[in-house]
Design a protein around this motif. Structure first.
Motif, PDB file in Angstrom:
ATOM      1  N   HIS A 211      22.775 -15.635  26.281  1.00 29.88           N
ATOM      2  CA  HIS A 211      24.197 -15.838  25.998  1.00 29.88           C
ATOM      3  C   HIS A 211      24.904 -16.390  27.237  1.00 29.88           C
ATOM      4  O   HIS A 211      25.733 -17.312  27.145  1.00 29.88           O
ATOM      5  N   VAL A 212      24.558 -15.848  28.393  1.00 34.00           N
ATOM      6  CA  VAL A 212      25.144 -16.326  29.650  1.00 34.00           C
ATOM      7  C   VAL A 212      24.637 -17.724  29.984  1.00 34.00           C
ATOM      8  O   VAL A 212      25.404 -18.615  30.375  1.00 34.00           O
ATOM      9  N   VAL A 213      23.319 -17.945  29.815  1.00 37.06           N
ATOM     10  CA  VAL A 213      22.720 -19.234  30.165  1.00 37.06           C
ATOM     11  C   VAL A 213      23.286 -20.356  29.298  1.00 37.06           C
ATOM     12  O   VAL A 213      23.694 -21.414  29.794  1.00 37.06           O
ATOM     13  N   LEU A 214      23.312 -20.138  27.982  1.00 38.74           N
ATOM     14  CA  LEU A 214      23.768 -21.194  27.078  1.00 38.74           C
ATOM     15  C   LEU A 214      25.270 -21.401  27.128  1.00 38.74           C
ATOM     16  O   LEU A 214      25.768 -22.438  26.669  1.00 38.74           O
ATOM     17  N   ALA A 215      25.996 -20.433  27.680  1.00 37.41           N
ATOM     18  CA  ALA A 215      27.431 -20.638  27.858  1.00 37.41           C
ATOM     19  C   ALA A 215      27.697 -21.731  28.886  1.00 37.41           C
ATOM     20  O   ALA A 215      28.746 -22.391  28.842  1.00 37.41           O
ATOM     21  N   LEU A 216      26.745 -21.953  29.790  1.00 35.50           N
ATOM     22  CA  LEU A 216      26.894 -22.998  30.797  1.00 35.50           C
ATOM     23  C   LEU A 216      26.757 -24.378  30.173  1.00 35.50           C
ATOM     24  O   LEU A 216      27.543 -25.285  30.451  1.00 35.50           O
ATOM     25  N   HIS A 217      25.741 -24.515  29.308  1.00 39.04           N
ATOM     26  CA  HIS A 217      25.533 -25.808  28.645  1.00 39.04           C
ATOM     27  C   HIS A 217      24.539 -25.600  27.496  1.00 39.04           C
ATOM     28  O   HIS A 217      23.338 -25.572  27.721  1.00 39.04           O
TER      29      HIS A 217
ATOM     30  N   VAL B 244      17.019 -28.248  26.245  1.00 38.18           N
ATOM     31  CA  VAL B 244      16.415 -28.134  27.576  1.00 38.18           C
ATOM     32  C   VAL B 244      16.875 -26.856  28.270  1.00 38.18           C
ATOM     33  O   VAL B 244      16.064 -26.099  28.824  1.00 38.18           O
ATOM     34  N   VAL B 245      18.174 -26.580  28.231  1.00 28.85           N
ATOM     35  CA  VAL B 245      18.707 -25.365  28.864  1.00 28.85           C
ATOM     36  C   VAL B 245      18.139 -24.117  28.200  1.00 28.85           C
ATOM     37  O   VAL B 245      17.889 -23.103  28.860  1.00 28.85           O
ATOM     38  N   LEU B 246      17.894 -24.191  26.900  1.00 24.02           N
ATOM     39  CA  LEU B 246      17.306 -23.072  26.168  1.00 24.02           C
ATOM     40  C   LEU B 246      15.957 -22.673  26.756  1.00 24.02           C
ATOM     41  O   LEU B 246      15.602 -21.488  26.799  1.00 24.02           O
ATOM     42  N   ARG B 247      15.213 -23.660  27.242  1.00 21.95           N
ATOM     43  CA  ARG B 247      13.856 -23.403  27.737  1.00 21.95           C
ATOM     44  C   ARG B 247      13.779 -23.241  29.248  1.00 21.95           C
ATOM     45  O   ARG B 247      12.740 -22.798  29.762  1.00 21.95           O
TER      46      ARG B 247
END
Length: 510
Positions: free
Chosen positions: A71-77, A81-84
């Protein structure tokens, strides 16, 4: 007690494997689509924290900590690619930790070889590019094992060990089997009673932290009912995945080196239990209650490259005593051999980076829907989990009417939303003349009869009142256009007496 080798400079033996793993992980990370499990990560992590917390009370509690992290990671973008990327970073850390373990237990050469072997293993590369928690669990288990080795001599590290074990198990509760592996390690090292006492307190604290998750996830065990009982073939496939190359000369060479590594003293005492104990216990438990999948024991992979490297080091030392080769050539020769192995495994690495290697291609369905489904067209997802394509790639279904949906997943505390009852579904279908079906292939076969009343109403109503006109089928998912049958006449004579439509044109999905 068997003493562990004092720390030596580890910058190069650790940094080089980590860099190689990072390159392998980033290579082909953008496949142009996510598969079903990654789609769940993507859509759940995109919810608010209260919505995620509500979901975990009913489903997927075992992945709760990971969803909150994402949730924190994907809030950035938000994006594929960001998912992995967290998995890529975790695999990079794991390769470095494997190298650090090798350096501490057997020297710089073994550490370098082991870290590189981990980095070029196709299984490690596969899960380094998966938007799920398994690569993070592998990093946690490798870190906990390194802390165990250090804590045997440094008492102040036990609380760190317990903390890393607890976080790792909260990322996936089946990582708890690493505690059994660590207990076997302590027994093989013949540590004194005081070490056992300190380890027991740290491990016990981690288990206490894990207990609430175990109790909640136990009530959600229907999620893994699809898992089969593992057999001898399951164990063989896991061994082939762990042995760097799954077949041929590479496989048998790695197996022989593993066997030689079992006589490598400290290294074998630490890494053999990590490789063997968790998979064995999970396979045995799964004979009673199936829970086994190779991804649940990915963290045990760390033991294999260290045993292989230790076995190769033993053979190199024996050859050195015989007068050849020269000592300075041994390390680069091993690195060169690992590079040759990687080249030999390139076809498998490429295969793992294709969309076809995953169970389904949700991007293909969405792209097809973008071309075929018009705004306002009614859509049925059969069963409701078929909605994951629309959740992962909403653009393809933008403007379409989801006839069965009552409350979306985020608002209902479910993965795929809460659907209307059979009576309301039939009422909504009454005025529909043109209908799109997004279906799992098994739902369109005559022998499938769902237990859920709404799913049963979907299937029977479509069979009785609609005729297929266009079909785009894949082995893993289908998109079909149906039109309402006339009330009488030959065209209403039935289409699915045997489960296969007699009307319409079948076209392959792109």
């Amino acid at each position: 007690m068997v003493c562990v080798r004092a720390a030596v400079p580890v910058a190069v033996p650790v940094a080089v494997p980590a860099a190689v793993m990072l390159a392998v992980g980033l290579w082909g990370i953008d496949r142009g689509g996510i598969w079903r499990d990654e789609a769940v990560t993507y859509q759940v992590a995109g919810r608010t924290v209260p919505q995620i917390w509500r979901l975990l009370h009913g489903v997927d509690a075992v992945h709760g900590l990971y969803y909150l992290l994402m949730h924190v990671v994907l809030a950035l973008h938000p994006g594929e690619v960001v998912l992995r990327l967290p998995s890529v970073c975790a695999a990079t850390v794991t390769a470095g930790l494997v190298a650090a373990l090798g350096v501490r237990l057997a020297g710089r050469r073994v550490g370098l070889w082991a870290g590189l072997l981990y980095a070029v293993t196709p299984l490690a590369g596969h899960y380094a590019q998966e938007g799920r928690s398994y690569a993070l669990v592998a990093a946690g288990a490798a870190g906990a094992t390194l802390l165990l080795v250090r804590a045997v001599e440094e008492r102040r590290l036990w609380w760190r060990y317990g903390g890393v074990v607890a976080v790792t198990c909260l990322l996936h509760e089946l990582a708890v089997f690493m505690l059994c592996a660590h207990a076997v390690t302590l027994a093989l090292l013949r540590v004194p009673r005081g070490v056992w006492w300190r380890w027991g307190r740290a491990a016990g604290a981690a288990v206490v932290v894990l207990l609430p998750l175990v109790l909640v996830s136990h009530g959600q065990s229907r999620q893994v009912e699809w898992l089969p009982v593992p057999d001898r073939g399951s164990a063989e496939r896991l061994l082939r995945s762990f042995a760097v190359g799954p077949e041929g000369v590479v496989f048998w060479g790695c197996v022989m080196l593993m066997v030689a590594g079992l006589w490598a003293g400290r290294t074998a005492a630490v890494m053999a239990p990590l490789m063997v104990v968790p998979p064995t216990l999970l396979i045995l438990l799964s004979q009673v209650r199936p829970l086994y999948h190779e991804r649940y024991v990915l963290y045990a992979l760390a033991g294999a490259p260290l045993l292989i490297a230790a076995g190769a080091d033993r053979l190199a030392r024996l050859a050195r005593r015989a007068g050849r080769p020269r000592s300075w050539t041994i390390t680069p020769a091993g690195v060169l051999l690992i590079a040759v192995v990687f080249v030999d495994l390139l076809p498998l690495h490429r295969q793992y980076r294709t969309l076809a290697h995953r169970p389904d291609n949700l991007a293909a369905i969405s792209a097809l829907a973008t071309r075929e489904v018009r705004p306002g067209d009614p859509v049925l997802f059969l069963p409701s989990l078929g909605r994951r394509a629309a959740l992962a790639y909403p653009k393809g279904f933008q403007g379409a009417r989801d006839l069965a949906l009552k409350v979306p997943g985020a608002q209902s505390g479910t993965l795929y939303g809460r659907e209307v009852g059979p009576r309301e579904l039939r009422r909504r279908l009454a005025g529909v003349s043109r209908l799109w079906i997004v279906a799992e292939p098994y739902t369109l076969r005559s022998h499938w009869l769902p237990g859920d009343p709404t799913e049963r109403a979907k299937l029977l109503t479509v069979e009785e009142r609609f005729t297929p006109r266009r079909e785009y089928d894949r082995p893993d998912i289908a998109l079909r256009l149906y039109t309402r049958r006339p009330p009488a006449g030959p065209s209403a004579a039935g289409t699915r007496a045997t489960g296969s439509p007699t009307a319409g044109t079948r076209q392959p999905l792109p």
